[in-house]
Design a protein around this motif. Structure first.
Motif, short mmCIF file in Angstrom:
data_model
loop_
_atom_site.label_atom_id
_atom_site.label_comp_id
_atom_site.label_asym_id
_atom_site.label_seq_id
_atom_site.Cartn_x
_atom_site.Cartn_y
_atom_site.Cartn_z
N ASN A 120 125.11 28.93 9.96
CA ASN A 120 125.74 30.20 9.26
C ASN A 120 125.03 30.91 9.80
N VAL A 121 124.11 31.45 9.89
CA VAL A 121 123.04 32.51 10.15
C VAL A 121 122.87 32.51 11.81
N MET A 122 123.04 31.72 12.61
CA MET A 122 122.89 32.14 14.01
C MET A 122 124.42 32.03 14.25
N LEU A 123 125.58 32.05 13.52
CA LEU A 123 126.64 31.97 14.06
C LEU A 123 126.81 33.93 13.98
N ASN A 124 126.19 34.43 13.05
CA ASN A 124 126.14 35.96 12.08
C ASN A 124 125.11 36.59 13.17
N ARG A 125 124.67 36.30 14.33
CA ARG A 125 123.02 37.33 14.39
C ARG A 125 123.55 37.54 16.60
N THR A 126 123.94 38.93 16.74
CA THR A 126 123.86 38.89 17.56
C THR A 126 123.64 38.00 18.98
N HIS A 127 122.14 38.05 19.14
CA HIS A 127 121.23 36.39 19.87
C HIS A 127 121.44 35.05 19.54
N GLY A 128 122.16 35.20 18.44
CA GLY A 128 122.48 33.49 18.34
C GLY A 128 122.91 32.84 18.59
N LYS A 129 123.63 33.11 19.96
CA LYS A 129 124.12 31.88 20.46
C LYS A 129 123.61 30.45 20.95
N THR A 130 122.05 31.33 21.65
CA THR A 130 120.91 30.24 23.62
C THR A 130 120.35 30.06 22.07
N VAL A 131 120.09 30.42 20.91
CA VAL A 131 119.83 29.98 19.32
C VAL A 131 119.70 28.41 18.98
N LEU A 132 121.41 28.99 18.62
CA LEU A 132 122.19 27.91 18.28
C LEU A 132 122.37 26.81 18.88
N LEU A 133 122.18 26.82 20.16
CA LEU A 133 123.19 25.25 21.31
C LEU A 133 121.21 24.96 21.37
N ARG A 134 120.58 25.43 21.27
CA ARG A 134 119.21 24.80 21.78
C ARG A 134 119.24 24.33 19.66
N VAL A 135 119.40 25.13 19.18
CA VAL A 135 119.00 24.38 17.18
C VAL A 135 119.82 22.97 17.69
N LEU A 136 121.09 22.99 17.81
CA LEU A 136 121.89 21.97 17.74
C LEU A 136 121.15 20.53 18.53
N MET A 137 120.38 20.87 19.94
CA MET A 137 120.04 19.78 20.85
C MET A 137 118.67 19.13 20.13
N ASP A 138 117.78 20.19 19.96
CA ASP A 138 116.93 19.37 19.41
C ASP A 138 117.08 18.27 17.85
N TYR A 139 118.18 18.86 17.01
CA TYR A 139 118.86 18.55 16.60
C TYR A 139 119.64 16.70 16.88
N ILE A 140 120.37 16.53 17.83
CA ILE A 140 120.82 15.49 18.68
C ILE A 140 120.36 14.82 18.88
N ASN A 141 118.91 15.03 19.10
CA ASN A 141 117.67 14.79 20.16
C ASN A 141 116.64 13.92 19.14
N GLN A 142 116.92 13.79 17.30
CA GLN A 142 116.36 13.29 16.49
C GLN A 142 116.60 11.38 16.72
N ASP A 143 115.42 10.80 15.79
CA ASP A 143 115.76 9.80 16.41
C ASP A 143 116.96 8.56 15.05
N ILE A 144 117.01 9.79 14.56
CA ILE A 144 117.85 9.51 12.87
C ILE A 144 119.15 10.65 13.56
N LEU A 145 119.46 10.25 13.54
CA LEU A 145 121.47 11.71 13.84
C LEU A 145 122.65 11.13 12.45
N LYS A 146 122.13 12.45 11.61
CA LYS A 146 123.16 12.87 10.69
C LYS A 146 124.52 13.14 11.04
N LEU A 147 125.60 12.47 11.29
CA LEU A 147 126.57 12.87 11.99
C LEU A 147 127.38 13.69 10.61
N ASP A 148 127.48 13.66 9.73
CA ASP A 148 127.92 14.74 8.82
C ASP A 148 127.52 16.29 8.80
#
Length: 634
Positions: free
Chosen positions: A367-395
């Protein structure tokens, strides 16, 4: 410890605007409308240097006569007229040609009034804010005179000005009475008073005028009874005639002295005693009593990243550490901090990557990154970091996808509106120009290139499957058609795992959207599992793609079924050749009889003499059979 290894959410601009620091000869002034900082030496006799916060290379240097101590100094918006206040009842004006000042001319306010300050509302209009109200004048530089335009009466003790929305907030009764006034081209319009608590006083330093997510707002710092109970009350100006009501409350969890900045619609509250800042975003979901939303900080209070300043040394430049949250700091809107004794002007900046590391909840971070002017690259990186965790919380991933696709859907709905407005055709180019681009728009291509394709197709194949299903489900819930590349990747992913039953279920329930290219892909997988051919045929049937179904049946040797789907423009020779090559005389018989008895193909037999070859062959074969009937050639 290296500062870069610490998780600071805020930092000062690396290269500040430098100006001559305050001393016995030099006074420093800041015009928060033009973002000009003035260093006035000896009342201007020894020179005035003007630097701009938004244009670092822009600098002006001139001299002016000393007619007494300068109380305030500001340029007109086009920097062609300089206004200087030296007395409590008048302002001096001087035309400026970029290098030198012309002869001055002045304007006195009404009798018995004192000028609390003045503002340039337009490039040729100036407003005096006096203790008796507002006096609006037009400046006529050619005639070196001013023309009175309008006066509004009001009791004023101090005021705050926001140049972006042209609103002045007039305070009386020790700050318990706050009146917003709009000063625009030749007009002064009073708005409804700010709906504050009765008899609750406020100091000028506790008031901030800002624009939050496109809405004008009054931010009032309130010190409550008890320790660590300070709050910021936000009153939004929703429209003409509507009273600015309290709509948000920021719970600071601190007490003492504060200063407020706004950066990219994020509210930054600086606390001097603890040398820390708390960060708020009023767009986030929060507790509400039906009228007011109560917000807690996004993260715990943290200090800014240490700032360093390079100063001349005896032999070489020396780097000095700046004092953060200095008593000498003065804060200006939206994101400016000035240390007049140090001679520095900084812009405060958000460290988005570090901020995300401090936010535990992925939904909040998204939510925070979607409302920031330069949040796109950061949000995509955050998603990748979250996905690469050992335990994936799909919810949690699903929540993030839903937030991303909600913005994607709204944008697509506007973009795909018909190009007709009010009965008149409007060019597509004109319409697209008027679209309000979201601050962060993450499309299917972005997800494909920056997330899905960065996963290892062998090592992460199971994770990739679940992520694709989750994303496609989110697209479906938002009524966004999925691109073929995503469906193709999921089908390939399932096929590699031999999950053909799962594939069939996803096709049946619409998780994977029907398309002709996808049907062709399923046909190509027939060598891996026979059921994929039937899946392809079922998909083509749902798409009512008769020609493609016919080709599939034809390729599988089901000539009669393919022939029944053929239209009158079909080539009989194609079917007869295939029947002949099959070495199945019964099939040849069936195909030829069907074609000869179908009136749609009579013309074809009359025009194409090559078809007689098949009739001759038929007669040769079946003349040897009892009770057979020969077919006549055309």
């Amino acid at each position: 410890m290296d500062d870069n290894n610490l998780e600071y959410c805020l930092e000062l601009s690396e290269d500040p605007i430098r100006f001559e620091a305050v001393n016995q000869l030099t006074n420093v002034f800041f015009d928060d409308s033009n973002k000009d900082v003035f260093a006035v030496r000896s009342g201007g006799v020894m020179g005035v240097v003007v630097k701009n916060a938004d244009h670092k290379s822009q600098s002006l240097d001139f001299r002016m006569e000393d007619h007494g101590p300068v109380l305030s100094i500001k340029f007109s918006p086009d920097h062609q007229i300089l206004a200087v206040q030296r007395a409590s009842n008048s302002v001096e004006f001087m035309n400026f040609n970029g290098t030198n000042l012309d002869t001055e001319y002045s304007q006195t306010c009404k009798k018995s009034s004192n000028i609390l300050g003045f503002i340039w509302s337009q490039k040729n209009e100036v407003a005096f804010i006096t203790d008796h109200g507002i006096e609006l004048y037009m400046v006529i530089p050619d005639k070196k005179s001013l023309k009175h335009l309008k006066t509004t009466s009001a009791t004023v003790q101090w005021f705050v000005w926001c140049n972006v929305n042209k609103i002045a907030l007039l305070a009386s009764a020790h700050g318990s009475n706050l009146l917003p006034v709009v000063i625009k081209q030749g007009t002064i319009n009073k708005l409804a008073k700010v709906d504050t608590e009765p008899s609750r006083m406020a100091l000028e330093r506790d008031i901030t005028l800002a624009i939050l997510y496109g809405t004008s707002a009054v931010l009032i710092l309130r010190h409550q009874n008890g320790p660590n109970t300070a709050e910021v009350h936000i009153h939004t100006l929703n429209g003409p005639g509507q009273s600015p009501v309290k709509s948000h409350v920021l719970k600071l969890g601190l007490s003492g002295r504060f200063a407020i900045n706004i950066e990219d619609d994020i509210i930054l509250v600086h606390h001097q005693a603890s040398r820390s800042s708390v960060i708020f975003d009023i767009s986030l979901p929060s507790e509400s009593d039906g009228t007011v939303q109560y917000h807690s900080p996004i993260t715990a209070a943290k200090s800014m990243r240490p700032a360093r300043l390079t100063l001349p040394g005896l032999l070489e430049p020396e780097t000095h550490l700046c004092e953060l949250y200095s008593p000498n700091w003065v804060v200006f809107q939206p994101n400016i901090i000035i240390d007049a004794k140090l001679g520095c002007l900084w812009h405060i900046q958000l460290c988005l990557s570090e901020l995300c590391q401090q936010i535990i909840d992925l939904r909040v971070c998204t939510n925070v990154m979607l409302n920031r002017t330069h949040g796109k690259t950061v949000l995509l990186r955050v998603l990748m970091d979250y996905i690469n965790q050992d335990i994936l919380k799909l919810d949690k991933i699903q929540e993030a996808f839903t937030l991303i696709n909600a913005i994607y859907r709204d944008y697509m709905e506007v973009e795909q509106q018909p190009n007709i407005v009010g009965g008149f055709n409007v060019s597509v180019t004109s319409q697209r120009r008027n679209l309000k681009q979201p601050r962060v728009l993450i499309t299917q291509d972005d997800m494909m290139n920056e997330v899905f394709q960065k996963l290892d197709p062998e090592k992460d194949i199971s994770k990739l499957e679940w992520l694709l299903v989750s994303y496609l489900t989110s697209l479906s819930q938002c009524n966004i058609p999925a691109q073929y590349s995503l469906n193709e990747l999921l089908v390939t992913c399932l096929a590699r795992q031999q999950k053909f039953t799962v594939l069939q279920q996803m096709l049946q329930y619409g998780v994977i959207a029907d398309s002709k290219p996808l049907a062709c892909l399923l046909l190509s997988l027939g060598n891996m599992h026979s059921s994929t051919s039937q899946m392809a045929l079922d998909m083509l049937c749902r798409l009512e793609a008769k020609e493609e179904i016919q080709e599939v049946l034809f390729s599988e040797g089901l000539l009669l079924l393919a022939l029944k789907l053929a239209d009158k423009n079909a080539n009989p020779r194609k079917f007869l050749t295939a029947a002949e090559d099959s070495n199945d005389v019964t099939l040849l018989h069936s195909v030829l009889i069907y074609l000869k008895n179908n009136p749609d193909y009579v013309t074809a037999f009359e025009k194409d003499e090559r078809l007689n070859k098949f009739i001759q062959q038929y007669n040769i074969i079946f003349d040897n059979l009892n009770n057979s009937t020969s077919i006549k050639e055309q």
